[in-house]
Enzyme design. Structure first.
Site, PDB file in Angstrom:
ATOM      1  N   SER A  21       0.853  -1.195   0.000  1.00 23.78           N
ATOM      2  CA  SER A  21       0.000   0.000   0.000  1.00 23.78           C
ATOM      3  C   SER A  21       0.885   1.239   0.000  1.00 23.78           C
ATOM      4  O   SER A  21       2.043   1.186   0.442  1.00 23.78           O
ATOM      5  CB  SER A  21      -0.852   0.005   1.265  1.00 23.78           C
ATOM      6  OG  SER A  21      -1.429   1.277   1.485  1.00 23.78           O
ATOM      7  N   TYR A  81      -1.351   0.271  10.838  1.00 27.70           N
ATOM      8  CA  TYR A  81      -1.575  -0.289   9.496  1.00 27.70           C
ATOM      9  C   TYR A  81      -0.348   0.003   8.619  1.00 27.70           C
ATOM     10  O   TYR A  81       0.147  -0.872   7.906  1.00 27.70           O
ATOM     11  CB  TYR A  81      -2.841   0.319   8.893  1.00 27.70           C
ATOM     12  CG  TYR A  81      -3.183  -0.167   7.489  1.00 27.70           C
ATOM     13  CD1 TYR A  81      -3.858  -1.370   7.292  1.00 27.70           C
ATOM     14  CD2 TYR A  81      -2.836   0.578   6.356  1.00 27.70           C
ATOM     15  CE1 TYR A  81      -4.171  -1.815   6.009  1.00 27.70           C
ATOM     16  CE2 TYR A  81      -3.142   0.140   5.076  1.00 27.70           C
ATOM     17  CZ  TYR A  81      -3.811  -1.050   4.906  1.00 27.70           C
ATOM     18  OH  TYR A  81      -4.118  -1.486   3.637  1.00 27.70           O
TER      19      TYR A  81
HETATM   20  N1  LIG Z   1      -8.872  -1.069   0.033  1.00 27.42           N
HETATM   21  C1  LIG Z   1      -7.811  -0.238   0.043  1.00 27.42           C
HETATM   22  O1  LIG Z   1      -7.924   1.016   0.099  1.00 27.42           O
HETATM   23  C2  LIG Z   1      -6.431  -0.804  -0.067  1.00 27.42           C
HETATM   24  C3  LIG Z   1      -5.367   0.028  -0.427  1.00 27.42           C
HETATM   25  C4  LIG Z   1      -4.079  -0.496  -0.490  1.00 27.42           C
HETATM   26  C5  LIG Z   1      -3.865  -1.828  -0.187  1.00 27.42           C
HETATM   27  N2  LIG Z   1      -4.921  -2.618   0.165  1.00 27.42           N
HETATM   28  C6  LIG Z   1      -4.644  -4.016   0.513  1.00 27.42           C
HETATM   29  O2  LIG Z   1      -5.182  -4.860  -0.485  1.00 27.42           O
HETATM   30  C7  LIG Z   1      -5.538  -6.123   0.127  1.00 27.42           C
HETATM   31  C8  LIG Z   1      -6.962  -6.453  -0.268  1.00 27.42           C
HETATM   32  O3  LIG Z   1      -7.843  -5.437   0.233  1.00 27.42           O
HETATM   33  P1  LIG Z   1      -9.325  -5.254  -0.321  1.00 27.42           P
HETATM   34  O4  LIG Z   1      -9.515  -3.835  -0.680  1.00 27.42           O
HETATM   35  O5  LIG Z   1      -9.622  -6.305  -1.303  1.00 27.42           O
HETATM   36  O6  LIG Z   1     -10.154  -5.470   1.024  1.00 27.42           O
HETATM   37  P2  LIG Z   1     -11.278  -6.537   1.404  1.00 27.42           P
HETATM   38  O7  LIG Z   1     -12.242  -6.707   0.291  1.00 27.42           O
HETATM   39  O8  LIG Z   1     -11.774  -6.136   2.753  1.00 27.42           O
HETATM   40  O9  LIG Z   1     -10.452  -7.888   1.510  1.00 27.42           O
HETATM   41  C9  LIG Z   1      -9.681  -8.226   2.617  1.00 27.42           C
HETATM   42  C10 LIG Z   1      -9.542  -9.729   2.622  1.00 27.42           C
HETATM   43  O10 LIG Z   1      -8.799 -10.117   3.758  1.00 27.42           O
HETATM   44  C11 LIG Z   1      -9.470 -11.199   4.356  1.00 27.42           C
HETATM   45  N3  LIG Z   1      -9.107 -11.372   5.746  1.00 27.42           N
HETATM   46  C12 LIG Z   1      -9.205 -10.481   6.763  1.00 27.42           C
HETATM   47  N4  LIG Z   1      -8.768 -11.052   7.892  1.00 27.42           N
HETATM   48  C13 LIG Z   1      -8.395 -12.330   7.567  1.00 27.42           C
HETATM   49  C14 LIG Z   1      -7.862 -13.414   8.294  1.00 27.42           C
HETATM   50  N5  LIG Z   1      -7.636 -13.353   9.616  1.00 27.42           N
HETATM   51  N6  LIG Z   1      -7.589 -14.554   7.630  1.00 27.42           N
HETATM   52  C15 LIG Z   1      -7.824 -14.662   6.306  1.00 27.42           C
HETATM   53  N7  LIG Z   1      -8.340 -13.674   5.559  1.00 27.42           N
HETATM   54  C16 LIG Z   1      -8.614 -12.518   6.194  1.00 27.42           C
HETATM   55  C17 LIG Z   1     -10.940 -10.864   4.175  1.00 27.42           C
HETATM   56  O11 LIG Z   1     -11.717 -12.009   4.429  1.00 27.42           O
HETATM   57  P3  LIG Z   1     -13.186 -11.964   5.146  1.00 27.42           P
HETATM   58  O12 LIG Z   1     -14.196 -11.974   4.027  1.00 27.42           O
HETATM   59  O13 LIG Z   1     -13.206 -13.216   5.938  1.00 27.42           O
HETATM   60  O14 LIG Z   1     -13.247 -10.716   5.980  1.00 27.42           O
HETATM   61  C18 LIG Z   1     -10.883 -10.454   2.712  1.00 27.42           C
HETATM   62  O15 LIG Z   1     -10.834 -11.602   1.905  1.00 27.42           O
HETATM   63  C19 LIG Z   1      -5.316  -5.939   1.621  1.00 27.42           C
HETATM   64  O16 LIG Z   1      -4.046  -6.459   1.954  1.00 27.42           O
HETATM   65  C20 LIG Z   1      -5.298  -4.441   1.801  1.00 27.42           C
HETATM   66  O17 LIG Z   1      -4.568  -4.052   2.946  1.00 27.42           O
HETATM   67  C21 LIG Z   1      -6.190  -2.156   0.210  1.00 27.42           C
END
Ligand SMILES: NC(=O)c1ccc[n+]([C@@H]2O[C@H](COP(=O)([O-])OP(=O)(O)OC[C@H]3O[C@@H](n4cnc5c(N)ncnc54)[C@H](OP(=O)(O)O)[C@@H]3O)[C@@H](O)[C@H]2O)c1
Length: 254
Positions: free
Chosen positions: A147, A160
Protein backbone atom coordinates in the site's frame (compact mmCIF):
# COMPACT_ATOMS: atom_id res chain seq x y z
CA UNK A 1 -15.38 -13.10 -30.09
CA UNK A 2 -12.46 -14.73 -28.25
CA UNK A 3 -11.68 -13.28 -24.81
CA UNK A 4 -8.16 -11.81 -24.58
CA UNK A 5 -6.14 -13.73 -21.98
CA UNK A 6 -3.54 -11.85 -19.94
CA UNK A 7 -2.38 -14.82 -17.91
CA UNK A 8 -0.12 -17.32 -19.69
CA UNK A 9 -1.39 -20.90 -19.62
CA UNK A 10 1.27 -23.45 -18.71
CA UNK A 11 1.94 -25.94 -21.51
CA UNK A 12 -0.11 -29.13 -21.29
CA UNK A 13 -2.35 -28.26 -18.37
CA UNK A 14 -4.73 -25.57 -17.06
CA UNK A 15 -3.24 -22.88 -14.81
CA UNK A 16 -3.71 -23.06 -11.01
CA UNK A 17 -4.11 -19.89 -8.96
CA UNK A 18 -4.26 -19.44 -5.18
CA UNK A 19 -5.90 -16.37 -3.66
CA UNK A 20 -5.04 -15.92 0.02
CA UNK A 21 -7.87 -13.77 1.33
CA UNK A 22 -10.38 -15.47 -0.92
CA UNK A 23 -13.11 -12.85 -0.62
CA UNK A 24 -10.89 -9.79 -1.17
CA UNK A 25 -12.54 -7.33 -3.56
CA UNK A 26 -9.17 -6.50 -5.07
CA UNK A 27 -8.10 -10.16 -5.24
CA UNK A 28 -11.34 -11.17 -7.01
CA UNK A 29 -11.02 -8.28 -9.47
CA UNK A 30 -7.47 -9.37 -10.29
CA UNK A 31 -8.80 -12.86 -11.05
CA UNK A 32 -11.52 -11.47 -13.33
CA UNK A 33 -9.12 -9.11 -15.08
CA UNK A 34 -6.76 -12.00 -15.92
CA UNK A 35 -9.38 -13.30 -18.41
CA UNK A 36 -7.81 -16.71 -18.01
CA UNK A 37 -9.30 -19.76 -19.73
CA UNK A 38 -12.39 -21.21 -18.05
CA UNK A 39 -10.58 -24.44 -17.13
CA UNK A 40 -8.18 -22.44 -14.91
CA UNK A 41 -8.34 -23.79 -11.35
CA UNK A 42 -8.69 -21.16 -8.66
CA UNK A 43 -8.42 -21.84 -4.94
CA UNK A 44 -10.10 -19.21 -2.79
CA UNK A 45 -8.49 -19.53 0.62
CA UNK A 46 -10.40 -17.72 3.35
CA UNK A 47 -11.49 -17.81 6.94
CA UNK A 48 -15.25 -18.06 6.30
CA UNK A 49 -16.55 -20.93 4.16
CA UNK A 50 -19.87 -19.22 3.35
CA UNK A 51 -18.19 -16.03 2.13
CA UNK A 52 -15.58 -17.86 0.03
CA UNK A 53 -18.31 -20.07 -1.49
CA UNK A 54 -20.33 -16.98 -2.42
CA UNK A 55 -17.23 -15.39 -3.98
CA UNK A 56 -16.52 -18.61 -5.89
CA UNK A 57 -19.93 -18.48 -7.58
CA UNK A 58 -19.08 -15.17 -9.27
CA UNK A 59 -15.90 -16.39 -10.98
CA UNK A 60 -15.80 -17.86 -14.51
CA UNK A 61 -13.26 -20.55 -13.56
CA UNK A 62 -13.16 -23.97 -11.87
CA UNK A 63 -13.13 -22.75 -8.28
CA UNK A 64 -12.65 -24.53 -4.99
CA UNK A 65 -12.34 -23.12 -1.51
CA UNK A 66 -9.88 -23.82 1.25
CA UNK A 67 -9.71 -22.79 4.88
CA UNK A 68 -7.09 -20.12 5.56
CA UNK A 69 -7.04 -17.85 8.59
CA UNK A 70 -4.12 -15.45 8.45
CA UNK A 71 -3.81 -15.28 12.23
CA UNK A 72 -3.57 -19.09 12.60
CA UNK A 73 0.07 -18.96 11.61
CA UNK A 74 0.89 -22.48 12.77
CA UNK A 75 -1.54 -23.94 10.18
CA UNK A 76 -0.09 -22.22 7.13
CA UNK A 77 2.66 -24.67 6.25
CA UNK A 78 0.26 -27.64 6.25
CA UNK A 79 -2.44 -25.76 4.27
CA UNK A 80 0.06 -24.69 1.62
CA UNK A 81 1.72 -28.13 1.47
CA UNK A 82 -1.68 -29.73 0.86
CA UNK A 83 -2.55 -27.32 -1.95
CA UNK A 84 0.78 -27.84 -3.71
CA UNK A 85 0.44 -31.62 -3.26
CA UNK A 86 -2.42 -31.43 -5.79
CA UNK A 87 -0.09 -29.99 -8.44
CA UNK A 88 1.95 -26.90 -9.34
CA UNK A 89 0.51 -23.48 -8.53
CA UNK A 90 1.29 -20.82 -11.11
CA UNK A 91 0.10 -17.70 -9.32
CA UNK A 92 -0.23 -16.92 -5.60
CA UNK A 93 -2.04 -13.69 -4.69
CA UNK A 94 -1.66 -12.45 -1.14
CA UNK A 95 -4.65 -10.20 -0.44
CA UNK A 96 -5.74 -10.88 3.15
CA UNK A 97 -5.81 -7.76 5.26
CA UNK A 98 -7.78 -5.63 7.67
CA UNK A 99 -7.95 -1.90 8.24
CA UNK A 100 -8.88 -0.86 11.79
CA UNK A 101 -9.25 2.81 12.78
CA UNK A 102 -6.19 3.99 14.72
CA UNK A 103 -8.43 5.28 17.57
CA UNK A 104 -9.66 1.72 18.22
CA UNK A 105 -6.09 0.41 18.23
CA UNK A 106 -5.07 3.13 20.68
CA UNK A 107 -7.83 1.90 23.01
CA UNK A 108 -7.12 -1.79 22.54
CA UNK A 109 -3.56 -2.85 21.69
CA UNK A 110 -4.73 -6.46 21.22
CA UNK A 111 -6.56 -5.31 18.10
CA UNK A 112 -3.24 -3.91 16.92
CA UNK A 113 -1.73 -7.37 17.43
CA UNK A 114 -4.57 -8.85 15.37
CA UNK A 115 -3.91 -6.33 12.60
CA UNK A 116 -0.17 -7.08 12.55
CA UNK A 117 -0.81 -10.85 12.59
CA UNK A 118 -3.29 -10.57 9.70
CA UNK A 119 -1.49 -8.04 7.52
CA UNK A 120 2.10 -9.00 8.17
CA UNK A 121 2.95 -12.14 10.18
CA UNK A 122 0.32 -14.31 8.53
CA UNK A 123 1.39 -13.17 5.07
CA UNK A 124 5.02 -13.95 5.83
CA UNK A 125 4.31 -17.46 7.12
CA UNK A 126 1.96 -18.36 4.25
CA UNK A 127 4.20 -16.89 1.56
CA UNK A 128 7.40 -18.46 2.90
CA UNK A 129 5.60 -21.81 2.86
CA UNK A 130 4.49 -21.16 -0.75
CA UNK A 131 7.91 -19.85 -1.83
CA UNK A 132 9.57 -23.14 -0.91
CA UNK A 133 7.23 -25.02 -3.28
CA UNK A 134 7.47 -22.38 -6.01
CA UNK A 135 11.26 -22.51 -5.91
CA UNK A 136 11.16 -26.32 -6.10
CA UNK A 137 8.80 -26.29 -9.10
CA UNK A 138 10.99 -23.63 -10.78
CA UNK A 139 8.26 -21.29 -11.90
CA UNK A 140 5.36 -19.17 -10.64
CA UNK A 141 4.43 -15.64 -9.65
CA UNK A 142 3.59 -14.14 -6.27
CA UNK A 143 1.46 -10.98 -6.13
CA UNK A 144 1.73 -9.09 -2.83
CA UNK A 145 -0.70 -6.30 -1.91
CA UNK A 146 1.27 -3.59 -0.16
CA UNK A 147 0.00 0.00 0.00
CA UNK A 148 1.03 3.62 -0.31
CA UNK A 149 0.68 3.51 3.51
CA UNK A 150 4.01 1.64 3.52
CA UNK A 151 5.84 4.75 2.30
CA UNK A 152 5.70 6.84 5.45
CA UNK A 153 3.80 6.35 8.74
CA UNK A 154 0.94 8.76 9.27
CA UNK A 155 -0.42 9.41 12.76
CA UNK A 156 -3.90 8.56 11.45
CA UNK A 157 -2.98 4.93 10.64
CA UNK A 158 0.54 4.17 11.73
CA UNK A 159 -0.08 0.61 12.89
CA UNK A 160 -1.57 -0.29 9.50
CA UNK A 161 1.32 1.62 7.90
CA UNK A 162 3.84 -0.30 10.02
CA UNK A 163 2.33 -3.62 8.93
CA UNK A 164 2.40 -2.59 5.27
CA UNK A 165 5.97 -1.26 5.54
CA UNK A 166 6.98 -4.66 6.97
CA UNK A 167 5.12 -6.52 4.21
CA UNK A 168 6.61 -4.26 1.55
CA UNK A 169 10.14 -4.96 2.85
CA UNK A 170 9.36 -8.67 2.98
CA UNK A 171 8.14 -8.61 -0.62
CA UNK A 172 11.28 -6.89 -1.87
CA UNK A 173 13.50 -9.31 0.07
CA UNK A 174 11.53 -12.32 -1.18
CA UNK A 175 11.85 -11.04 -4.73
CA UNK A 176 15.63 -10.87 -4.40
CA UNK A 177 15.80 -14.23 -2.65
CA UNK A 178 13.86 -15.88 -5.51
CA UNK A 179 15.82 -14.15 -8.26
CA UNK A 180 17.12 -16.72 -10.74
CA UNK A 181 14.77 -19.46 -9.47
CA UNK A 182 12.15 -18.86 -12.18
CA UNK A 183 9.79 -17.39 -9.59
CA UNK A 184 8.76 -13.76 -9.81
CA UNK A 185 7.31 -11.43 -7.17
CA UNK A 186 5.02 -8.58 -8.21
CA UNK A 187 4.70 -5.93 -5.51
CA UNK A 188 1.50 -3.90 -5.78
CA UNK A 189 1.18 -0.52 -4.05
CA UNK A 190 -2.33 0.89 -4.42
CA UNK A 191 -3.40 4.18 -2.91
CA UNK A 192 -6.86 4.60 -1.44
CA UNK A 193 -9.20 2.02 -2.99
CA UNK A 194 -12.90 2.82 -2.82
CA UNK A 195 -14.50 -0.40 -1.61
CA UNK A 196 -15.44 -2.60 1.33
CA UNK A 197 -12.22 -1.98 3.29
CA UNK A 198 -12.59 1.81 3.11
CA UNK A 199 -16.42 1.93 3.37
CA UNK A 200 -17.57 5.15 5.09
CA UNK A 201 -14.24 6.92 4.61
CA UNK A 202 -14.05 9.96 2.31
CA UNK A 203 -11.85 9.04 -0.68
CA UNK A 204 -8.26 10.33 -0.53
CA UNK A 205 -6.67 12.12 -3.50
CA UNK A 206 -5.84 9.75 -6.38
CA UNK A 207 -8.40 7.23 -5.11
CA UNK A 208 -8.96 4.20 -7.29
CA UNK A 209 -11.32 1.20 -7.45
CA UNK A 210 -10.93 -2.59 -7.16
CA UNK A 211 -11.60 -3.17 -10.91
CA UNK A 212 -8.95 -0.55 -11.78
CA UNK A 213 -6.45 -2.29 -9.48
CA UNK A 214 -7.38 -5.63 -11.05
CA UNK A 215 -6.77 -4.29 -14.57
CA UNK A 216 -3.37 -2.79 -13.70
CA UNK A 217 -2.21 -5.97 -11.94
CA UNK A 218 -3.35 -8.16 -14.85
CA UNK A 219 -1.45 -5.92 -17.27
CA UNK A 220 1.63 -5.97 -15.03
CA UNK A 221 1.53 -9.77 -14.93
CA UNK A 222 1.94 -9.92 -18.67
CA UNK A 223 4.87 -7.46 -18.49
CA UNK A 224 8.18 -7.77 -16.64
CA UNK A 225 7.33 -5.20 -13.95
CA UNK A 226 8.32 -6.02 -10.38
CA UNK A 227 6.54 -3.08 -8.68
CA UNK A 228 3.33 -1.30 -9.65
CA UNK A 229 1.79 1.80 -8.10
CA UNK A 230 -1.94 2.30 -8.62
CA UNK A 231 -2.66 4.81 -9.97
CA UNK A 232 0.73 5.11 -11.67
CA UNK A 233 1.20 8.78 -10.65
CA UNK A 234 1.40 7.65 -6.99
CA UNK A 235 5.02 6.68 -7.64
CA UNK A 236 5.88 10.36 -8.05
CA UNK A 237 3.54 11.43 -5.28
CA UNK A 238 5.23 8.95 -2.92
CA UNK A 239 8.62 10.60 -3.59
CA UNK A 240 7.05 13.94 -2.66
CA UNK A 241 5.43 12.48 0.49
CA UNK A 242 8.86 11.38 1.72
CA UNK A 243 10.09 14.99 1.49
CA UNK A 244 7.32 16.70 3.47
CA UNK A 245 8.95 18.22 6.61
CA UNK A 246 8.00 16.31 9.74
CA UNK A 247 6.29 19.22 11.58
CA UNK A 248 3.95 19.53 8.59
CA UNK A 249 3.59 15.78 8.16
CA UNK A 250 2.47 15.23 11.75
CA UNK A 251 -0.34 17.73 11.27
CA UNK A 252 -1.99 15.53 8.64
CA UNK A 253 -5.32 14.40 10.03
CA UNK A 254 -5.66 11.33 7.77
N1 LIG B 1 -8.87 -1.07 0.03
C1 LIG B 1 -7.81 -0.24 0.04
O1 LIG B 1 -7.92 1.02 0.10
C2 LIG B 1 -6.43 -0.80 -0.07
C3 LIG B 1 -5.37 0.03 -0.43
C4 LIG B 1 -4.08 -0.50 -0.49
C5 LIG B 1 -3.87 -1.83 -0.19
N2 LIG B 1 -4.92 -2.62 0.17
C6 LIG B 1 -4.64 -4.02 0.51
O2 LIG B 1 -5.18 -4.86 -0.48
C7 LIG B 1 -5.54 -6.12 0.13
C8 LIG B 1 -6.96 -6.45 -0.27
O3 LIG B 1 -7.84 -5.44 0.23
P1 LIG B 1 -9.33 -5.25 -0.32
O4 LIG B 1 -9.52 -3.83 -0.68
O5 LIG B 1 -9.62 -6.30 -1.30
O6 LIG B 1 -10.15 -5.47 1.02
P2 LIG B 1 -11.28 -6.54 1.40
O7 LIG B 1 -12.24 -6.71 0.29
O8 LIG B 1 -11.77 -6.14 2.75
O9 LIG B 1 -10.45 -7.89 1.51
C9 LIG B 1 -9.68 -8.23 2.62
C10 LIG B 1 -9.54 -9.73 2.62
O10 LIG B 1 -8.80 -10.12 3.76
C11 LIG B 1 -9.47 -11.20 4.36
N3 LIG B 1 -9.11 -11.37 5.75
C12 LIG B 1 -9.21 -10.48 6.76
N4 LIG B 1 -8.77 -11.05 7.89
C13 LIG B 1 -8.40 -12.33 7.57
C14 LIG B 1 -7.86 -13.41 8.29
N5 LIG B 1 -7.64 -13.35 9.62
N6 LIG B 1 -7.59 -14.55 7.63
C15 LIG B 1 -7.82 -14.66 6.31
N7 LIG B 1 -8.34 -13.67 5.56
C16 LIG B 1 -8.61 -12.52 6.19
C17 LIG B 1 -10.94 -10.86 4.17
O11 LIG B 1 -11.72 -12.01 4.43
P3 LIG B 1 -13.19 -11.96 5.15
O12 LIG B 1 -14.20 -11.97 4.03
O13 LIG B 1 -13.21 -13.22 5.94
O14 LIG B 1 -13.25 -10.72 5.98
C18 LIG B 1 -10.88 -10.45 2.71
O15 LIG B 1 -10.83 -11.60 1.90
C19 LIG B 1 -5.32 -5.94 1.62
O16 LIG B 1 -4.05 -6.46 1.95
C20 LIG B 1 -5.30 -4.44 1.80
O17 LIG B 1 -4.57 -4.05 2.95
C21 LIG B 1 -6.19 -2.16 0.21
Amino acid sequence: MLKKTTFPTPPGRPARILLLGGTSEIGLEILLALRAPSDTEVVLAGRDEQRTTRAAAALPYRVRTSHFDAVEVDTHQAIVDELFADGPIDLVISAAGILVPQELLDEDPMQAAQLLDTNLTGQVTALLAAARHLRAQGHGTVVILSSVAAVRPRRANYVYGAAKAGLDAFARGLSDALHGSGVRVLLVRPGFVIGRMTAGMPPAPAATTPPAVGAVVAAALSSTASVVWIPRRLALLAQALRLVPRPLWRRLRR
